[in-house]
Design a protein around this motif. Structure first.
Motif, PDB file in Angstrom:
ATOM      1  N   SER A  91     -20.528 -39.592 -46.990  1.00 51.99           N
ATOM      2  CA  SER A  91     -20.404 -39.979 -45.576  1.00 51.99           C
ATOM      3  C   SER A  91     -20.202 -38.780 -44.654  1.00 51.99           C
ATOM      4  O   SER A  91     -20.472 -38.860 -43.458  1.00 51.99           O
ATOM      5  CB  SER A  91     -19.242 -40.958 -45.401  1.00 51.99           C
ATOM      6  OG  SER A  91     -18.003 -40.356 -45.785  1.00 51.99           O
ATOM      7  N   ARG A  92     -19.760 -37.659 -45.225  1.00 51.14           N
ATOM      8  CA  ARG A  92     -19.498 -36.461 -44.404  1.00 51.14           C
ATOM      9  C   ARG A  92     -20.147 -35.251 -45.082  1.00 51.14           C
ATOM     10  O   ARG A  92     -19.481 -34.498 -45.786  1.00 51.14           O
ATOM     11  CB  ARG A  92     -17.996 -36.259 -44.210  1.00 51.14           C
ATOM     12  CG  ARG A  92     -17.359 -37.364 -43.350  1.00 51.14           C
ATOM     13  CD  ARG A  92     -15.835 -37.294 -43.386  1.00 51.14           C
ATOM     14  NE  ARG A  92     -15.239 -38.276 -42.501  1.00 51.14           N
ATOM     15  CZ  ARG A  92     -15.053 -39.553 -42.805  1.00 51.14           C
ATOM     16  NH1 ARG A  92     -15.467 -40.023 -43.988  1.00 51.14           N
ATOM     17  NH2 ARG A  92     -14.487 -40.380 -41.943  1.00 51.14           N
TER      18      ARG A  92
ATOM     19  N   LYS B 150     -16.895 -28.842 -38.927  1.00 51.09           N
ATOM     20  CA  LYS B 150     -17.869 -29.164 -39.968  1.00 51.09           C
ATOM     21  C   LYS B 150     -17.848 -28.188 -41.144  1.00 51.09           C
ATOM     22  O   LYS B 150     -18.405 -28.484 -42.205  1.00 51.09           O
ATOM     23  CB  LYS B 150     -19.281 -29.199 -39.371  1.00 51.09           C
ATOM     24  CG  LYS B 150     -19.438 -30.147 -38.182  1.00 51.09           C
ATOM     25  CD  LYS B 150     -19.120 -31.590 -38.551  1.00 51.09           C
ATOM     26  CE  LYS B 150     -19.351 -32.521 -37.369  1.00 51.09           C
ATOM     27  NZ  LYS B 150     -18.981 -33.925 -37.669  1.00 51.09           N
TER      28      LYS B 150
ATOM     29  N   LEU C 288     -18.616 -31.569 -46.223  1.00 49.00           N
ATOM     30  CA  LEU C 288     -17.179 -31.607 -46.509  1.00 49.00           C
ATOM     31  C   LEU C 288     -17.020 -31.472 -48.020  1.00 49.00           C
ATOM     32  O   LEU C 288     -17.252 -32.417 -48.770  1.00 49.00           O
ATOM     33  CB  LEU C 288     -16.569 -32.913 -46.009  1.00 49.00           C
ATOM     34  CG  LEU C 288     -15.032 -33.041 -46.136  1.00 49.00           C
ATOM     35  CD1 LEU C 288     -14.313 -31.934 -45.386  1.00 49.00           C
ATOM     36  CD2 LEU C 288     -14.567 -34.407 -45.621  1.00 49.00           C
TER      37      LEU C 288
ATOM     38  N   LYS D  52      -6.047 -37.439 -45.800  1.00 52.46           N
ATOM     39  CA  LYS D  52      -7.230 -37.732 -44.982  1.00 52.46           C
ATOM     40  C   LYS D  52      -7.429 -36.678 -43.885  1.00 52.46           C
ATOM     41  O   LYS D  52      -8.329 -36.792 -43.060  1.00 52.46           O
ATOM     42  CB  LYS D  52      -7.035 -39.122 -44.358  1.00 52.46           C
ATOM     43  CG  LYS D  52      -8.272 -39.743 -43.735  1.00 52.46           C
ATOM     44  CD  LYS D  52      -7.993 -41.190 -43.370  1.00 52.46           C
ATOM     45  CE  LYS D  52      -9.154 -41.785 -42.578  1.00 52.46           C
ATOM     46  NZ  LYS D  52      -9.151 -41.320 -41.177  1.00 52.46           N
TER      47      LYS D  52
ATOM     48  N   SER E 204      -8.602 -33.570 -43.736  1.00 52.22           N
ATOM     49  CA  SER E 204      -9.901 -32.889 -43.624  1.00 52.22           C
ATOM     50  C   SER E 204     -10.978 -33.817 -43.076  1.00 52.22           C
ATOM     51  O   SER E 204     -11.830 -33.402 -42.277  1.00 52.22           O
ATOM     52  CB  SER E 204     -10.329 -32.342 -44.990  1.00 52.22           C
ATOM     53  OG  SER E 204      -9.580 -31.190 -45.306  1.00 52.22           O
ATOM     54  N   ALA E 205     -10.960 -35.071 -43.500  1.00 49.40           N
ATOM     55  CA  ALA E 205     -11.937 -36.037 -42.986  1.00 49.40           C
ATOM     56  C   ALA E 205     -11.754 -36.242 -41.486  1.00 49.40           C
ATOM     57  O   ALA E 205     -12.735 -36.328 -40.730  1.00 49.40           O
ATOM     58  CB  ALA E 205     -11.803 -37.358 -43.729  1.00 49.40           C
ATOM     59  N   ASP E 206     -10.492 -36.301 -41.052  1.00 49.33           N
ATOM     60  CA  ASP E 206     -10.229 -36.465 -39.617  1.00 49.33           C
ATOM     61  C   ASP E 206     -10.671 -35.227 -38.837  1.00 49.33           C
ATOM     62  O   ASP E 206     -11.216 -35.340 -37.726  1.00 49.33           O
ATOM     63  CB  ASP E 206      -8.738 -36.721 -39.389  1.00 49.33           C
ATOM     64  CG  ASP E 206      -8.295 -38.095 -39.874  1.00 49.33           C
ATOM     65  OD1 ASP E 206      -9.117 -39.032 -39.835  1.00 49.33           O
ATOM     66  OD2 ASP E 206      -7.136 -38.232 -40.308  1.00 49.33           O
TER      67      ASP E 206
ATOM     68  N   TYR F 132     -13.056 -33.183 -39.732  1.00 49.91           N
ATOM     69  CA  TYR F 132     -14.526 -33.232 -39.759  1.00 49.91           C
ATOM     70  C   TYR F 132     -15.042 -34.133 -38.638  1.00 49.91           C
ATOM     71  O   TYR F 132     -15.976 -33.775 -37.908  1.00 49.91           O
ATOM     72  CB  TYR F 132     -14.980 -33.736 -41.124  1.00 49.91           C
ATOM     73  CG  TYR F 132     -16.477 -33.722 -41.333  1.00 49.91           C
ATOM     74  CD1 TYR F 132     -17.086 -32.668 -41.990  1.00 49.91           C
ATOM     75  CD2 TYR F 132     -17.265 -34.785 -40.883  1.00 49.91           C
ATOM     76  CE1 TYR F 132     -18.469 -32.657 -42.200  1.00 49.91           C
ATOM     77  CE2 TYR F 132     -18.639 -34.785 -41.073  1.00 49.91           C
ATOM     78  CZ  TYR F 132     -19.235 -33.719 -41.730  1.00 49.91           C
ATOM     79  OH  TYR F 132     -20.600 -33.723 -41.914  1.00 49.91           O
ATOM     80  N   ASP F 133     -14.425 -35.296 -38.501  1.00 48.34           N
ATOM     81  CA  ASP F 133     -14.844 -36.248 -37.462  1.00 48.34           C
ATOM     82  C   ASP F 133     -14.587 -35.701 -36.057  1.00 48.34           C
ATOM     83  O   ASP F 133     -15.228 -36.121 -35.092  1.00 48.34           O
ATOM     84  CB  ASP F 133     -14.095 -37.571 -37.638  1.00 48.34           C
ATOM     85  CG  ASP F 133     -14.484 -38.273 -38.935  1.00 48.34           C
ATOM     86  OD1 ASP F 133     -15.529 -37.922 -39.520  1.00 48.34           O
ATOM     87  OD2 ASP F 133     -13.713 -39.167 -39.370  1.00 48.34           O
TER      88      ASP F 133
ATOM     89  N   PHE G  67     -15.512 -39.207 -49.646  1.00 46.02           N
ATOM     90  CA  PHE G  67     -16.007 -38.618 -48.398  1.00 46.02           C
ATOM     91  C   PHE G  67     -17.277 -37.778 -48.562  1.00 46.02           C
ATOM     92  O   PHE G  67     -17.873 -37.364 -47.562  1.00 46.02           O
ATOM     93  CB  PHE G  67     -14.924 -37.721 -47.781  1.00 46.02           C
ATOM     94  CG  PHE G  67     -13.681 -38.464 -47.365  1.00 46.02           C
ATOM     95  CD1 PHE G  67     -13.739 -39.489 -46.443  1.00 46.02           C
ATOM     96  CD2 PHE G  67     -12.446 -38.123 -47.914  1.00 46.02           C
ATOM     97  CE1 PHE G  67     -12.590 -40.166 -46.062  1.00 46.02           C
ATOM     98  CE2 PHE G  67     -11.294 -38.795 -47.535  1.00 46.02           C
ATOM     99  CZ  PHE G  67     -11.363 -39.828 -46.613  1.00 46.02           C
TER     100      PHE G  67
END
Length: 676
Positions: A94-95, A72, A98, A61, A63-65, A67-68, A91
């Motif tokens: 939602s992102r 970007k 990404l 997770k 990369s998602a973290d 991104y948040d 993801f």
């Protein structure tokens, strides 16, 4: 469920990872820590505007973290089509932006100089499980691709356990390319091994520069994000990483095991900016302790200057301290010379995190407050009065320490920094720069008292009358002067004794004279010479002594014999001793030997050469005082008891405090008097 590869080669195969991620399904698999544990270091070396390639992304997770958190421009690649599909589905919507793509990191399809960061969380470790030719070839291709797609000034950020073969290959490759290499220990993250140990996790930052001719490689190491240390060589980098790994493993195992009482764990603690240890931890456990889930624990801070005391410096003493503290595990903490320390509260705050690393698992799990203990609220003080380099003794110094309301002056050889070579107590209210400040009634070493006992026993062959013992004029040869404490003690007891003291090191004699109140007079002769040469010359000159004492420090204690050197115990030397002794003379030896076989050989040699031999082993020290005679007068309990009474009377007559008197009611210590 089979999640581990059958062979290390499988780590590089897409089939293995496809199967791996199918079996795990939606369950996230985080190698080497989660975002919250890594973010401090990652944010330090990546900027929001960076174009980042995450290689071997797996189903982490991370990369998602990122991104948040504002990153970007993130591309993610993995060799497994299964995981790429999973992550895109999870993801992708939602992102926005990404991106997840199926790609082999050994053959990236991106153009040159395309990314400012290549992020690698565990991929290098997976691709290089060993140091085989195949693994090296694979990683060479991987590093080549990393270098190709990175911009100049860009960074390859690798999160790894840094096994030795990986570190050497990585550091060797990128230093040859002219890149800057920085290794950071990520204290917040760790990887649990199959045996339950927590393995340290490192973040390696390799910064790409244009390769210039004659450019020196740059290696840096950081154990904390606030400090970075520049290293002189790649060897120092290997050493720093290995030391961190060893300390991490030890601390991890300590939290989950109970030590045998005979075993102690010693750990040196060093700050990044220091070149020498700041603290030493000695960890001991109580016999019969409960499991690590139920053990009680405390840390004991030893005041400066008191670390050489029996209670803190010996295994037996520390067990007594452990019992007195009424805990199952005790961390005995000593402070080192050459460092400045705050007050006790400040030291406790400084040590809090490190002490937590050696606490048993139960305290950590319950988040219990770590108790600190000490002797009062005083850290003690240590002041260096003089330091020098001796060609014979090496680095040495004279220091003064405060303990129990008194000031003590000590001679220390830094090759054995926790051994006091000589000690004097200063009289209260005196001018401490003057030798007249030395308290002549202070006896620093217990073995000096038992050497004095031997001298009294020898004199009693001629007279048992205290007055005559006190005023007798005996000739004494002392090989090994040190700070002169033994000679001063003998002179205090027997002011009419004629002492010849011999030491090979003029620097030590100068210190004894200038700092320990030793003064030449009609009854004290000091010779700068090799003791063995002096003894040989004495034989040739027909010199006779009533007592010959060996109190000589061995310069190489690794041999198991700390006092005297082995050369002083050779048969021809002991025969020279006999030649120089008077008819009723005695040879007295301060023996410090931790090797049982060597000690046995010393006993046998002495018994074969001297007619009478006996010894007294000190209860709270490693010293053993050995008595020998060349006549038939034996050592027996009544004689020793009477000699102890006379010695106590002599010390009383000389103003020496009764705390130094021999307890003549306790005869158990004499029961093993004769050499076995």
């Amino acid at each position: 469920m089979e999640l581990l590869p059958r062979s290390t080669v499988d780590f590089a195969q897409p089939e293995y990872w496809n199967k791996f991620f199918k079996q795990r399904g939606e369950k996230v698999f985080e190698w080497y820590g989660e975002y919250v544990e890594l973010c401090t270091l990652l944010h330090k070396y990546m900027k929001a505007q960076d174009v980042i390639l995450n290689v071997g992304c797996g189903n982490s997770k991370l990369s998602a973290d990122l991104y948040d958190a504002g990153f970007k421009n993130l591309w993610n690649v993995d060799i497994s089509a299964v995981v790429v599909e999973q992550m895109t589905k999870k993801f992708g919507k939602s992102r926005p932006g990404l991106i997840y793509e199926k790609m082999d990191v050994l053959n990236l399809s991106y153009p040159d100089n395309n990314f400012s960061v290549v992020l690698d969380k565990g991929t290098l470790d997976a691709l290089m499980p060993d140091d085989s030719i195949e693994a090296r070839s694979r990683i060479s291709k991987f590093f080549s691709e990393v270098g190709r797609v990175l911009k100049v000034g860009g960074r390859y950020i690798c999160i790894s356990l840094l096994q030795e073969h990986i570190l050497k290959f990585l550091a060797g490759h990128f230093s040859e390319e002219g890149w800057l290499i920085r290794v950071c220990h990520c204290q917040e993250a760790q990887q649990n091994s199959p045996n339950g140990a927590a393995l340290p996790v490192f973040v390696i930052i390799c910064t790409k520069f244009k390769k210039l001719p004659n450019m020196k490689p740059v290696f840096e190491f950081s154990v904390h994000e606030s400090s970075v240390r520049r290293l002189a060589s790649i060897g120092e980098l290997y050493k720093s990483v290995k030391t961190t790994q060893e300390a991490g493993l030890i601390c991890s195992k300590l939290s989950r095991v109970v030590l045998d009482p005979k075993d102690e764990i010693c750990i040196d603690v060093t700050r990044p900016e220091d070149s020498s240890p700041r603290y030493t931890f000695t960890i001991i456990d109580k016999a019969g302790s409960r499991g690590p889930e139920k053990m009680s624990f405390a840390a004991f801070i030893v005041p400066q200057g008191r670390e050489s005391e029996w209670l803190f410096s010996s295994t037996e003493g520390r067990q007594v301290l452990l019992d007195n503290c009424k805990v199952d595990r005790l961390a005995v903490i000593t402070m080192h010379r050459g460092h400045e320390y705050p007050d006790l509260k400040g030291v406790q705050e400084e040590l809090n995190d490190t002490v937590a690393n050696v606490a048993p698992y139960g305290m950590l799990e319950k988040k219990m407050k770590l108790p600190f203990l000490s002797l009062g609220n005083n850290l003690g003080s240590r002041k260096t009065c003089y330091s020098a380099e001796s060609e014979i003794s090496g680095s040495l110094l004279v220091e003064e320490v405060e303990a129990d309301g008194c000031t003590y002056r000590r001679l220390i050889f830094l090759k054995s920094p926790n051994v006091i070579q000589s000690e004097a107590r200063l009289r209260k209210g005196s001018d401490q720069s003057d030798n007249s400040s030395i308290d002549k009634t202070y006896v620093s070493c217990e073995y000096h008292i038992y050497l004095g006992l031997g001298i009294v026993m020898g004199i009693m062959q001629s007279s048992n009358e205290l007055k005559k013992i006190h005023t007798t004029s005996v000739k004494i040869l002392v090989l090994g002067l040190g700070g002169g404490a033994l000679c001063s003690y003998i002179q205090t007891l027997l002011p009419k004794a004629h002492i010849t003291a011999v030491d090979i090191d003029p620097a030590v004699i100068e210190i004894a004279t200038n700092y320990f109140g030793l003064a030449k007079n009609d009854n004290l002769r000091i010779e700068v010479q090799d003791g063995l040469v002096f003894l040989k010359d004495s034989v040739q000159n027909g010199e006779k002594y009533d007592f010959i004492i060996f109190d000589v420090d061995c310069k190489d204690s690794s041999l198991g014999l700390s006092c005297p050197p082995q050369s002083f115990l050779e048969p021809e030397v002991l025969e020279s001793v006999i030649s120089c002794l008077s008819e009723k003379g005695m040879f007295l030896l301060n023996l410090v030997c931790r090797a049982s076989e060597i000690k046995k050989n010393v006993y046998n040699r002495l018994k074969s050469i001297f007619k009478q031999t006996a010894s007294i082993k000190l209860e709270k020290d490693v010293n053993e005082v050995i008595y020998t005679r060349i006549n038939d007068a034996s050592f027996d309990c009544p004689l020793i008891t009477q000699a102890a009474q006379n010695l106590n009377s002599l010390m009383d007559l000389s103003g020496i405090p009764d705390e130094n008197f021999i307890d003549i009611t306790d005869l158990s210590k004499w029961m093993k008097l004769r050499l076995e």
